[in-house]
Scaffold this active site. Structure first.
Site, PDB file in Angstrom:
ATOM      1  N   LYS A 603       0.244  68.512  -4.010  1.00  0.00           N
ATOM      2  CA  LYS A 603       0.152  67.765  -2.437  1.00  0.00           C
ATOM      3  C   LYS A 603      -1.096  66.997  -2.415  1.00  0.00           C
ATOM      4  CE  LYS A 603       1.393  68.138   2.146  1.00  0.00           C
ATOM      5  NZ  LYS A 603       2.645  67.322   2.044  1.00  0.00           N
TER       6      LYS A 603
HETATM    7  O1  M6R Z   1      -2.998  62.965   1.002  1.00  0.00           O
HETATM    8  P1  M6R Z   1      -2.491  61.656   0.707  1.00  0.00           P
HETATM    9  O2  M6R Z   1      -1.680  60.903   1.885  1.00  0.00           O
HETATM   10  O3  M6R Z   1      -3.581  60.563   0.503  1.00  0.00           O
HETATM   11  O4  M6R Z   1      -1.665  61.704  -0.641  1.00  0.00           O
HETATM   12  C1  M6R Z   1      -1.254  60.544  -1.165  1.00  0.00           C
HETATM   13  C2  M6R Z   1       0.225  60.947  -1.909  1.00  0.00           C
HETATM   14  O5  M6R Z   1      -0.232  61.801  -3.105  1.00  0.00           O
HETATM   15  C3  M6R Z   1       1.155  61.558  -1.247  1.00  0.00           C
HETATM   16  O6  M6R Z   1       1.387  60.692  -0.105  1.00  0.00           O
HETATM   17  C4  M6R Z   1       2.452  61.704  -2.082  1.00  0.00           C
HETATM   18  O7  M6R Z   1       2.967  60.588  -2.323  1.00  0.00           O
HETATM   19  C5  M6R Z   1       3.330  62.416  -1.126  1.00  0.00           C
HETATM   20  N1  M6R Z   1       3.291  63.899  -1.092  1.00  0.00           N
HETATM   21  C6  M6R Z   1       4.957  62.268  -1.549  1.00  0.00           C
HETATM   22  O8  M6R Z   1       5.532  63.069  -0.736  1.00  0.00           O
END
Ligand code: M6R
Length: 608
Positions: A603
């Protein structure tokens, strides 16, 4: 992206195992390729049990609740260097097993270090980069016999970003360093703890020291000393009472956190609406900065980038603010510009820890005076510490690895920001929408109730066909299409490409044969283009499933329409994404997968 947690009490306690288990459960979202637990006992003995696999399985198999000792370290791993096996699971012993350490982050010169340490006669057991931090410390500890000096030297040969916690068998203390990855310290009455995750500490104490990059900490159960890792000079950092509300992860009747979090969306948007209404001065400051800016870059990765794509549309259309969404990993390379004091870097991140985003911010902090605004779900995270203005999306604890409610609240925060900024400029449409924002929670609830069964049917259909698919979007719905495609890939493990619908004819159309599935979230306001794009696929016998409010134009053109409640054009990204979240969830369940913890990912991605 790995999590590490290290706690120390005055003397051996039977509670150590349970404390480490409690700490570890808050780190699962950071990685679940392996887990490991270490304990140091007063009489100079250690316990180290670890292995690949899910946390609960390791806790049970290794009887972690029976751990006793005065100090303990836990690590949850998301593999980068070295496959997930026993040797590469963290924590690691040094060569003669009197030091144990674990890290979170990424040591990029691991290959060279393995060679160097092996030639020097050290016992390197695996290929994991965390082990290299232990050996680097060991190397200099054996020369200098001083933990602080040893770590100061060790960091000079370690390339990369990391946080590290280690202990020596015969010293009643732990050592921790923060070098680019997250690390917090909690100061309790009978213990001191450091961890990559703030929430893991808040369940034990609210007295927090927010550590900064370059901090080296030596701590025992009652006192700590923080040093600058480069100069060795002692630094004072205050203990602050942290009032952040931590929610417990609890399924409350749902089978999975993903489903629970999809259902929480109406409530979380309601709470965010109330919060934003009560913190308008923060919005005012934010609007002042972006109104005066020459450039506004919305920098983000993954789901947060998709929110930035929709957010840019809102800011452009509703407030006349020319904001540009940029993939964080792409920013430095592609733009190749030094933002000036009149530019705004607007970071969007659920975790507030994403390394790709931090890579954009760090050079700015050192070289320019561009303004940094962040929109995050974790207050106190690294990105918030580096920002002038912070917008809290207040989605609460998101346990499921796929982002759902945090995305929804990011969209809502952008919609609020854009309509508030537009209202201040007396733009009619912005004022009209701003006055309707309080209706959104009901609209979302209605959507969930209305589309759930149909989303399940569509998921069945996709699983039966078993092929890859596309998710197309036009105009306001481009971000929704990207997000729907990401959700499907992430939890159903089938390739689903998100694409701007006018691009489909430029090549991908050749993939379409009879029944080829295309999901098409759309707004009726864009019908002039969307109908053409649907027709181009339908005449080639593709199965186009449009997700939109009921609209005769689409009903005629599409193979099927999944209808969301009727609403203003600007609310449609919020309702239609729910259908895609549900389709992804049900497809994952149908395929026998666990949507909460998809394989291979984490995550919080704190590595490059
Ligand atoms: O914590 P963040 O929003 O910066 O993370 C970015 C991505 O790793 C995150 O949005 C990822 O694509 C999602 N967990 C997908 O569901």
């Amino acid at each position: 992206m790995c999590g590490v947690f290290g706690i120390i009490y005055a003397q051996d306690t039977n509670e150590l195992g349970n404390t480490l288990i409690k700490g570890s459960r808050k780190l699962v979202y950071r990685g679940y390729d392996s887990a490991g637990f270490a304990a140091f006992q007063d009489k100079g003995s250690t316990l180290l049990r670890k292995g690949p696999g899910m946390l609960e399985e390791i806790i049970r198999k290794e009887n972690i609740s029976e751990f006793t000792g005065s100090r303990g370290i836990v690590q949850l791993r998301w593999a980068t260097f070295g496959e997930p096996n026993l040797e590469n699971s963290q924590p690691h012993y040094d060569s003669d097993k009197d030091i144990i350490g674990a890290h979170n982050g990424n040591i990029v010169n691991t290959e060279q270090l393995i060679e160097e340490f092996t030639q020097e006669g050290m016992t390197v057991r695996g290929t994991n980069d965390g082990e290299m931090v232990v050996h680097a410390y060991e190397k200099f500890y054996n020369q200098l016999h001083d933990p602080k000096q040893a770590m100061m030297k060790a960091q000079t040969i370690l390339q990369g970003d990391y946080a590290f916690i280690c202990g020596n068998v015969n010293q009643h203390q732990l050592l921790a360093v923060k070098m680019g990855s997250s690390l917090y310290m909690g100061v309790g009455d009978t213990f001191i703890v450091c961890s990559s995750d703030l929430g893991s500490i808040l369940q034990f104490t609210r007295n927090i020291v927010f550590l900064k990059d370059g901090d080296l900490v030596l701590y025992n159960d009652s006192e700590y000393h923080i040093f600058d890792i480069h100069t060795g000079k002692e630094i004072q950092r205050p203990v602050e009472e942290c009032t952040i509300n931590i929610e417990e992860a609890n399924l409350v009747g749902f089978d999975h956190y993903m489903m629970k979090e999809i259902h929480e969306q109406p409530k979380k948007v309601q709470e965010l609406h109330d919060l934003l209404e009560n913190t308008q001065s923060n919005m005012d400051d934010c609007i002042d900065l972006i109104n005066q800016a020459d450039h506004v870059y919305l920098v983000a990765s993954g789901t947060s980038y998709h929110a930035a794509v929709v957010g840019a549309y809102y800011l452009n259309h509703l407030a006349g603010i020319h904001a540009v969404p940029v993939l964080a990993g792409y920013f430095n390379e592609y733009y190749n510009v030094s933002p000036t004091a009149k530019d705004v870097i607007f970071c969007v991140s659920q975790s507030g820890e994403t390394k790709d985003v931090i890579n954009v911010i760090n050079p700015i902090l050192h070289n320019t005076s561009a303004k940094i605004i962040s929109m995050v779900n974790v207050i106190g995270s690294s990105i918030t510490q580096k920002s002038e203005i912070v917008i809290n999306v207040a989605a609460g604890l998101e346990t499921s690895v796929p982002a759902t409610k945090s995305y929804m609240n990011q969209l809502f925060a952008f919609l609020y920001l854009a309509t508030y900024a537009g209202s201040k400029k007396k733009l009619d449409k912005a004022q009209e929408i701003h006055n309707q924002l309080s209706q959104i929670p009901n609209l979302l609830q209605e959507t969930i109730d209305q589309v759930k069964e149909e989303a399940k049917e569509i998921a069945d259909l996709l699983v039966q066909r078993g092929s890859d698919l596309y998710c197309l979007g036009y105009g306001i719905q481009y971000g929704t299409a990207l997000e729907g495609a990401l959700k499907i890939k992430e939890v159903y493990y089938k390739h689903c490409e998100g694409m701007y619908s006018s691009e489909f004819k430029h090549g991908p159309l050749s993939i379409v044969d009879e029944g080829y599935p295309i999901l098409f979230p759309a707004s009726p306001a864009d019908d002039h283009m969307v109908i053409s794009h649907i027709n181009e696929i339908r005449v080639r016998k593709g199965n186009v499933i449009v997700i939109s409010p009921q609209y005769h134009g689409y009903m005629k053109a599409a193979s099927r329409i999944v209808a969301v409640p009727d609403s203003d054009h600007y609310f449609i990204p919020l309702t239609t994404v729910i259908v895609l979240q549900l389709i992804a969830y049900y497809a994952s369940i149908q395929a026998g997968l666990n949507p909460d913890f998809p394989r291979n990912i984490s995550k919080t991605l704190t590595v490059d």
